[in-house]
Design an enzyme around this catalytic site. Sequence first.
Site, PDB file in Angstrom:
ATOM      1  N   ARG A 164     -30.356  39.269  63.015  1.00 53.20           N
ATOM      2  CA  ARG A 164     -30.235  38.841  64.033  1.00 53.20           C
ATOM      3  C   ARG A 164     -30.466  37.771  65.160  1.00 53.20           C
ATOM      4  O   ARG A 164     -31.671  36.967  64.782  1.00 53.20           O
ATOM      5  CB  ARG A 164     -30.540  40.197  64.661  1.00 53.20           C
ATOM      6  CG  ARG A 164     -31.164  40.413  66.149  1.00 53.20           C
ATOM      7  CD  ARG A 164     -31.407  41.299  66.983  1.00 53.20           C
ATOM      8  NE  ARG A 164     -30.671  42.315  66.909  1.00 53.20           N
ATOM      9  CZ  ARG A 164     -30.354  43.689  67.821  1.00 53.20           C
ATOM     10  NH1 ARG A 164     -31.492  43.906  68.871  1.00 53.20           N
ATOM     11  NH2 ARG A 164     -29.695  44.384  67.325  1.00 53.20           N
ATOM     12  N   HIS A 186     -21.476  42.190  66.634  1.00 51.08           N
ATOM     13  CA  HIS A 186     -22.222  43.153  66.913  1.00 51.08           C
ATOM     14  C   HIS A 186     -21.582  44.499  65.811  1.00 51.08           C
ATOM     15  O   HIS A 186     -21.789  45.700  66.415  1.00 51.08           O
ATOM     16  CB  HIS A 186     -22.919  44.077  68.047  1.00 51.08           C
ATOM     17  CG  HIS A 186     -24.618  44.575  67.660  1.00 51.08           C
ATOM     18  ND1 HIS A 186     -25.183  45.322  66.282  1.00 51.08           N
ATOM     19  CD2 HIS A 186     -24.879  45.776  68.509  1.00 51.08           C
ATOM     20  CE1 HIS A 186     -26.454  45.776  66.870  1.00 51.08           C
ATOM     21  NE2 HIS A 186     -25.955  45.821  67.805  1.00 51.08           N
ATOM     22  N   GLN A 237     -23.427  47.984  64.980  1.00 51.93           N
ATOM     23  CA  GLN A 237     -23.063  49.098  65.935  1.00 51.93           C
ATOM     24  C   GLN A 237     -21.528  50.071  66.383  1.00 51.93           C
ATOM     25  O   GLN A 237     -21.885  51.032  66.641  1.00 51.93           O
ATOM     26  CB  GLN A 237     -23.882  48.463  67.469  1.00 51.93           C
ATOM     27  CG  GLN A 237     -23.363  49.745  68.581  1.00 51.93           C
ATOM     28  CD  GLN A 237     -24.659  50.549  68.553  1.00 51.93           C
ATOM     29  OE1 GLN A 237     -25.706  50.088  68.250  1.00 51.93           O
ATOM     30  NE2 GLN A 237     -24.669  51.250  69.103  1.00 51.93           N
ATOM     31  N   ASP A 284     -22.505  48.594  78.015  1.00 48.93           N
ATOM     32  CA  ASP A 284     -23.149  47.849  78.053  1.00 48.93           C
ATOM     33  C   ASP A 284     -23.938  46.895  78.751  1.00 48.93           C
ATOM     34  O   ASP A 284     -23.433  47.031  79.869  1.00 48.93           O
ATOM     35  CB  ASP A 284     -22.724  47.062  75.585  1.00 48.93           C
ATOM     36  CG  ASP A 284     -24.098  46.289  75.712  1.00 48.93           C
ATOM     37  OD1 ASP A 284     -24.761  46.441  76.123  1.00 48.93           O
ATOM     38  OD2 ASP A 284     -23.794  45.034  75.065  1.00 48.93           O
ATOM     39  N   CYS A 306     -24.842  51.065  73.734  1.00 47.06           N
ATOM     40  CA  CYS A 306     -25.232  50.544  71.957  1.00 47.06           C
ATOM     41  C   CYS A 306     -27.160  51.339  72.311  1.00 47.06           C
ATOM     42  O   CYS A 306     -27.795  51.366  71.973  1.00 47.06           O
ATOM     43  CB  CYS A 306     -24.724  49.864  71.918  1.00 47.06           C
ATOM     44  SG  CYS A 306     -25.075  47.963  72.921  1.00 47.06           S
ATOM     45  N   ARG A 344     -27.263  54.348  63.835  1.00 47.41           N
ATOM     46  CA  ARG A 344     -27.373  53.205  63.212  1.00 47.41           C
ATOM     47  C   ARG A 344     -27.735  53.922  62.007  1.00 47.41           C
ATOM     48  O   ARG A 344     -28.224  53.195  60.529  1.00 47.41           O
ATOM     49  CB  ARG A 344     -27.980  52.385  63.952  1.00 47.41           C
ATOM     50  CG  ARG A 344     -28.170  52.172  65.341  1.00 47.41           C
ATOM     51  CD  ARG A 344     -26.696  51.233  65.742  1.00 47.41           C
ATOM     52  NE  ARG A 344     -27.724  50.099  64.778  1.00 47.41           N
ATOM     53  CZ  ARG A 344     -28.195  49.027  65.319  1.00 47.41           C
ATOM     54  NH1 ARG A 344     -27.711  49.535  66.798  1.00 47.41           N
ATOM     55  NH2 ARG A 344     -28.379  47.998  64.906  1.00 47.41           N
TER      56      ARG A 344
END
Length: 307
Positions: free
Chosen positions: A102, A129, A132, A219, A260, A288
């Site tokens: 990440r 991402h 996700q 988001d 998310c 996830r």
Amino acid sequence: MEHLLKLSDLKKEELLAILETGHDLKKKLKAGIETPYLKGKTLGMIFQKASTRTRVSFEVGMNQLGGHPLYLSANDLQMGRGESIEDTARVLSRYLDGIMIRTFDQEDVEGLAEYGTIPVINGLTDLYHPCQILADFMTIQEVKGTLSGLKFAFVGDGNNMANSLIVGSLLVGAQIAIASPKEFQPNQAMLETYGDHPDFLLTEDPYEAVKDADVVFTDVWASMGDEAEAASRKAIFQNTYQVNQALLAVASSEVMVQHCLPAHKEEEITETVFEQHAHHIFEEAENRLHVQKAVLLHLMGVPAYAS
Ligand code: CP
Ligand code: NVA
């Protein structure tokens, strides 16, 4: 499939195969069936940004697969003092069986894959991402039974989530509408690639995007790395780019909401809408775990899972 750097590297069949493995692993876990397919393997997990879900789900997932997760804070690695991605990749490939990273720059993730000899997984960059979106799609399949033919809408910043959602949606045959202020549209290269696709709509009007949508995504207005702009962004997004009851009234009557997380309630989503859809949002968070275990198996596991 050698790496998971971005969804545009995947074929539709590869993406659907990962989701299928995710469903299978979820069933096995709930039934108490052990899945030690990665016994003896070690996953390095490099974090240059904060994380709750990604860190914990990869770490727990690797343990459930019989392997070993190794948390590596970028600040504690020599990388944090300027050791190159090229050398880091070549060294870590001598010890590990896979790397999840990440970070900020997508180029760093691509560089690890280019110079290393082990699978690399993108655990979020400023641009994408992918993990996700895989979890979101798994959740949508559970609720809606399908992905193709659905209408998705994303309301807010044209960030890493929006970029990956565009690619993923068009790959699986869903329509995708993005509503963002003109200053914060998705990545320009993405718009050049997908802008003319008949199933893609870009608008500044959330009501146009959400009309008849089966799934609405949102988001935060300021992502990790954008903190200095939080106030100026708020001034642009507030009142317009919020998922609230009035906006959802124009969606499908069976609309599902995905976030998310982490969420900034009363900013991009109202507390009321968040709580009304919390059962799906927290299933999304759980998924996830299952879908990333699937990714690990497809990249590092037994031949039966290779794709
Ligand atoms: N959704 C997500 O990636 O959460 P974390 O930042 O907590 O990992
Ligand atoms: N867009 C957010 C997602 C967090 C999971 C960020 O990059 O901070």
